[in-house]
Design an enzyme around this catalytic site. Sequence first.
Site, PDB file in Angstrom:
ATOM      1  N   SER A   1       1.023  -1.408  -0.023  1.00 51.13           N
ATOM      2  CA  SER A   1      -0.208   0.043   0.052  1.00 51.13           C
ATOM      3  C   SER A   1       1.038   1.368  -0.061  1.00 51.13           C
ATOM      4  CB  SER A   1      -1.210  -0.093   1.314  1.00 51.13           C
ATOM      5  OG  SER A   1      -2.177  -1.105   1.514  1.00 51.13           O
TER       6      SER A   1
HETATM    7  C1  LIG Z   1      -2.905  -4.078  -0.297  1.00 48.08           C
HETATM    8  S1  LIG Z   1      -2.517  -5.606   0.001  1.00 48.08           S
HETATM    9  C2  LIG Z   1      -2.328  -5.233   1.620  1.00 48.08           C
HETATM   10  C3  LIG Z   1      -0.488  -4.798   1.485  1.00 48.08           C
HETATM   11  C4  LIG Z   1       0.320  -5.142   3.111  1.00 48.08           C
HETATM   12  N1  LIG Z   1      -0.582  -4.785   4.063  1.00 48.08           N
HETATM   13  C5  LIG Z   1       1.617  -4.105   3.126  1.00 48.08           C
HETATM   14  O1  LIG Z   1       2.547  -4.093   3.794  1.00 48.08           O
HETATM   15  O2  LIG Z   1       1.609  -2.911   2.508  1.00 48.08           O
HETATM   16  C6  LIG Z   1      -4.579  -6.534   0.662  1.00 48.08           C
HETATM   17  C7  LIG Z   1      -3.677  -7.815   0.787  1.00 48.08           C
HETATM   18  O3  LIG Z   1      -4.973  -9.113   0.831  1.00 48.08           O
HETATM   19  C8  LIG Z   1      -5.113  -9.890   0.897  1.00 48.08           C
HETATM   20  N2  LIG Z   1      -6.183  -9.950   0.450  1.00 48.08           N
HETATM   21  C9  LIG Z   1      -7.456 -10.390  -0.116  1.00 48.08           C
HETATM   22  N3  LIG Z   1      -8.440 -10.939   0.559  1.00 48.08           N
HETATM   23  C10 LIG Z   1      -7.804 -11.977   1.676  1.00 48.08           C
HETATM   24  C11 LIG Z   1      -8.752 -13.165   1.981  1.00 48.08           C
HETATM   25  N4  LIG Z   1      -9.931 -12.964   2.042  1.00 48.08           N
HETATM   26  N5  LIG Z   1      -7.483 -13.138   3.486  1.00 48.08           N
HETATM   27  C12 LIG Z   1      -6.169 -13.061   3.357  1.00 48.08           C
HETATM   28  N6  LIG Z   1      -5.581 -12.149   2.927  1.00 48.08           N
HETATM   29  C13 LIG Z   1      -6.788 -11.481   1.534  1.00 48.08           C
HETATM   30  C14 LIG Z   1      -4.453 -10.016  -1.160  1.00 48.08           C
HETATM   31  O4  LIG Z   1      -4.048 -11.181  -1.576  1.00 48.08           O
HETATM   32  C15 LIG Z   1      -3.364  -8.558  -1.210  1.00 48.08           C
HETATM   33  O5  LIG Z   1      -1.848  -9.040  -0.992  1.00 48.08           O
END
Ligand SMILES: C[S@@+](CC[C@H](N)C(=O)[O-])C[C@H]1O[C@@H](n2cnc3c(N)ncnc32)[C@H](O)[C@@H]1O
Length: 402
Positions: free
Chosen positions: A73
């Site tokens: 992000s």
């Molecule tokens: C915006 S990214 C996270 C960014 C991260 N927190 C960082 O350090 O920048 C969103 C993440 O959520 C994950 N995601 C989507 N649905 C999910 C779920 N049901 N359970 C766990 N992770 C999920 C995606 O695979 C993605 O990697």
Amino acid sequence: MTLQVDDAITLRRAMVATLRDEGLITTDSVAAAMNAVPRHDFAPGEPLEKVYQTSTTLVPKLDARGRQTSVVSASHIQAIQLEQAEVRPGMNVLEIGSGGYNAALIAEIVGPTGSVTTVDIDADIVDRARAGLRRAGYEQVNVVLADAEHGVAQHAPYDRIIVTVGAWDIPPAWLDQLTPDGRIVVPLRFAGITRLIAFDRAPDDPVLTASNYRLGSFVPMQGDGAADEQLIPITPDVGLRLDQNSPLTFDVPALRRALNTTPAESWSGTPFDMPDELELFLLTNGPELPMLHAAQAAVDQSVVNRTVRIGTPALVRGGTFAYRIKRENPQMVSGFETGVIAHGPEAEQVGSELLDMIRAWAGGYYRRGAAHIAYRPNTADTSGLTGWHTTKRHGVLAVAWL
Ligand SMILES: C[S@@+](CC[C@H](N)C(=O)[O-])C[C@H]1O[C@@H](n2cnc3c(N)ncnc32)[C@H](O)[C@@H]1O
């Protein structure tokens, strides 16, 4: 190599200074964490300058249709969420959606007496997060591959749950795994928009109340908690977006005809300022409004005003619709004035109805944080709710303007 490390430190300090200047970092603990963690360790292949910009997302992963399913992000969003979470040393924190960087920031703040778990549904992202955490020296973070709809029971209870993926609801597991007075920071999708909300829970009260909310967006949640919105095309380039649970229906041919008519403009005499607050008010205080969206082509051809490009609430009455626009006006405190543009046979009437709503916001709620947001899980009494609310799978989200 040394030059690279020195460059990274300089760029990192500049990033933190910018975030402070913008009022997004407000505490020393978040500033210290962002100064300490080498963000570039979590974004292999990305140029250093890009890594340390404040509004850039990194290492995107796309699905087969070209939509982003994961990014590291933008640091300005991470700063907002960390400040909202008010993480303290010694806390046990769950991060939902991994990348590694944000988990490392949290690990810096909780320190050696705290603990951090990060969970992602995607094995590639889990592998990359683990590698980044190893490179940067945060191997104490628990990295879990799972669908976070069900939380991560083995490390619960959590003092903080920080959700870094766009959620449509708050599943029971998150509340079960939160301490009695814990806080959930979540980008929650409702009424066609997302707000980053910090929800607090008080012991013996199942209702979550928002201590604050901010603008921001995230890639959508996958897995058992995934939720789709309804998209109603008016033309190939213009459409209405509705929450998945909305019962609204539209006279699409009439709206298509309206798009081809000369619109009527009218002006509110109130400043154009804090459009995200006005947007929230329009969507949660009165009749249900869809979000009007358009592709760049429709803006370029002057079919709709450019405000529609990112989506804007529209008041639709039969074959007429109206939405807000702005114009320069040096007499307004913000230098801009809010107005309305309306298309269709009842343009004057519908435009003036929307103007009244805009003036009601400007007269009574023209400030940040005027909305009172609460989430009542289904385990609480959800009957007899008055005011704006929307029923989700696991509870009811209510927004009040007092
Ligand atoms: C915006 S990214 C996270 C960014 C991260 N927190 C960082 O350090 O920048 C969103 C993440 O959520 C994950 N995601 C989507 N649905 C999910 C779920 N049901 N359970 C766990 N992770 C999920 C995606 O695979 C993605 O990697």
